[in-house]
Design a protein around this motif. Structure first.
Motif, PDB file in Angstrom:
ATOM      1  N   PHE A 190       0.801  -1.220   0.000  1.00 30.79           N
ATOM      2  CA  PHE A 190       0.000   0.000   0.000  1.00 30.79           C
ATOM      3  C   PHE A 190       0.840   1.280   0.000  1.00 30.79           C
ATOM      4  O   PHE A 190       0.308   2.360  -0.202  1.00 30.79           O
ATOM      5  CB  PHE A 190      -1.005   0.015   1.160  1.00 30.79           C
ATOM      6  N   GLU A 191       2.157   1.170   0.197  1.00 32.76           N
ATOM      7  CA  GLU A 191       3.028   2.343   0.125  1.00 32.76           C
ATOM      8  C   GLU A 191       4.120   2.198  -0.936  1.00 32.76           C
ATOM      9  O   GLU A 191       4.905   3.114  -1.142  1.00 32.76           O
ATOM     10  CB  GLU A 191       3.710   2.592   1.478  1.00 32.76           C
ATOM     11  N   ARG A 192       4.139   1.069  -1.591  1.00 29.84           N
ATOM     12  CA  ARG A 192       5.199   0.784  -2.551  1.00 29.84           C
ATOM     13  C   ARG A 192       5.216   1.838  -3.661  1.00 29.84           C
ATOM     14  O   ARG A 192       4.188   2.189  -4.218  1.00 29.84           O
ATOM     15  CB  ARG A 192       5.002  -0.603  -3.155  1.00 29.84           C
ATOM     16  N   GLY A 193       6.404   2.354  -3.953  1.00 30.90           N
ATOM     17  CA  GLY A 193       6.572   3.336  -5.016  1.00 30.90           C
ATOM     18  C   GLY A 193       6.237   4.761  -4.605  1.00 30.90           C
ATOM     19  O   GLY A 193       6.283   5.662  -5.440  1.00 30.90           O
ATOM     20  N   LEU A 194       5.906   4.969  -3.338  1.00 33.02           N
ATOM     21  CA  LEU A 194       5.549   6.315  -2.891  1.00 33.02           C
ATOM     22  C   LEU A 194       6.710   6.969  -2.147  1.00 33.02           C
ATOM     23  O   LEU A 194       7.428   6.313  -1.410  1.00 33.02           O
ATOM     24  CB  LEU A 194       4.326   6.277  -1.970  1.00 33.02           C
ATOM     25  N   ASN A 195       6.847   8.259  -2.355  1.00 30.81           N
ATOM     26  CA  ASN A 195       7.773   9.090  -1.602  1.00 30.81           C
ATOM     27  C   ASN A 195       7.004  10.282  -1.074  1.00 30.81           C
ATOM     28  O   ASN A 195       5.792  10.408  -1.314  1.00 30.81           O
ATOM     29  CB  ASN A 195       8.945   9.548  -2.481  1.00 30.81           C
ATOM     30  N   ASN A 196       7.703  11.150  -0.358  1.00 34.75           N
ATOM     31  CA  ASN A 196       7.069  12.362   0.171  1.00 34.75           C
ATOM     32  C   ASN A 196       5.827  12.023   0.987  1.00 34.75           C
ATOM     33  O   ASN A 196       4.817  12.718   0.921  1.00 34.75           O
ATOM     34  CB  ASN A 196       6.705  13.316  -0.973  1.00 34.75           C
ATOM     35  N   ILE A 197       5.900  10.959   1.764  1.00 26.21           N
ATOM     36  CA  ILE A 197       4.733  10.471   2.495  1.00 26.21           C
ATOM     37  C   ILE A 197       4.544  11.256   3.786  1.00 26.21           C
ATOM     38  O   ILE A 197       5.496  11.505   4.522  1.00 26.21           O
ATOM     39  CB  ILE A 197       4.863   8.968   2.791  1.00 26.21           C
ATOM     40  N   SER A 198       3.290  11.631   4.013  1.00 24.88           N
ATOM     41  CA  SER A 198       2.945  12.314   5.261  1.00 24.88           C
ATOM     42  C   SER A 198       1.626  11.755   5.778  1.00 24.88           C
ATOM     43  O   SER A 198       0.863  11.130   5.041  1.00 24.88           O
ATOM     44  CB  SER A 198       2.829  13.827   5.049  1.00 24.88           C
ATOM     45  N   ALA A 199       1.401  11.997   7.046  1.00 27.04           N
ATOM     46  CA  ALA A 199       0.142  11.614   7.693  1.00 27.04           C
ATOM     47  C   ALA A 199      -0.360  12.820   8.462  1.00 27.04           C
ATOM     48  O   ALA A 199       0.413  13.503   9.128  1.00 27.04           O
ATOM     49  CB  ALA A 199       0.355  10.436   8.638  1.00 27.04           C
TER      50      ALA A 199
END
Length: 180
Positions: free
Chosen positions: A51-60
């Motif tokens: 569910f997070e694969r290939g993502l950057n700049n991740i925030s919550a």
């Protein structure tokens, strides 16, 4: 037929609650103050998940819900797709509100554990989070960059709790998530 229905209900109940646990060596932070925890967090490191694969700049982003729960908005940039992806969920305390042990859902009635096992106490600057087992691990921070000492502590404490830190992914934060 009735016995089959009872069995199905029992199996579904077990499946829905099976993800509420935590690894044996993980203990939730006590004296947790949800009001101080609310707001924006940046994902610094994680173990890989589809569910997070290939993502950057991740925030919550965490905000209070009217029902006493916490609204969760996760956001990450897919380089491959060239666009932001957003997932909205909700979280509720499993026990008392002063224990950093929550259940979080992004998919209807299915919940997973969210356990803060280390939290910088002065300003809530960073948090180490586990899921239901040692396959789920995150380092979150109020800023997109943390001191190396925080990363070192995260790795050490995570290894001591049975996480495979050789598989950590360090998140690139090269885009402003409020711009796009």
């Amino acid at each position: 037929m009735k016995a089959l229905r009872i069995l199905l209900v029992m199996i579904m109940s077990l499946m829905l609650t099976a993800c509420f646990g935590m690894p044996d060596n993980v203990t939730p932070v006590k004296n947790f103050d949800v009001d101080r925890y609310l707001g924006k967090w940046y994902e610094i490191a994680r173990l890989d998940h589809s569910f997070e694969r290939g993502l950057n700049n991740i925030s919550a982003e965490y905000t209070m819900r009217d029902d006493g729960g916490i609204a969760v908005v996760n956001r990450g940039y897919s380089v491959e797709d060239g666009q932001w992806e957003t997932a909205e969920g909700k979280a509720y305390f499993v026990n008392d509100k002063d224990e950093a042990y929550l259940k979080v859902s992004f998919f209807g009635p299915f919940y997973g554990s969210y356990v803060v096992f280390e939290l910088e106490q002065d300003n809530y600057d960073y948090a180490f989070i586990s899921g239901p087992n040692t396959s789920y691990l995150w380092l979150l921070s109020r800023t997109p960059v943390v001191a190396q000492s925080v990363i070192d502590d995260f790795i050490t404490m995570s290894q001591e709790r049975g996480f495979d830190t050789s598989e950590l992914i360090f998140v690139n934060h090269d885009r402003d998530s409020h711009r796009d």
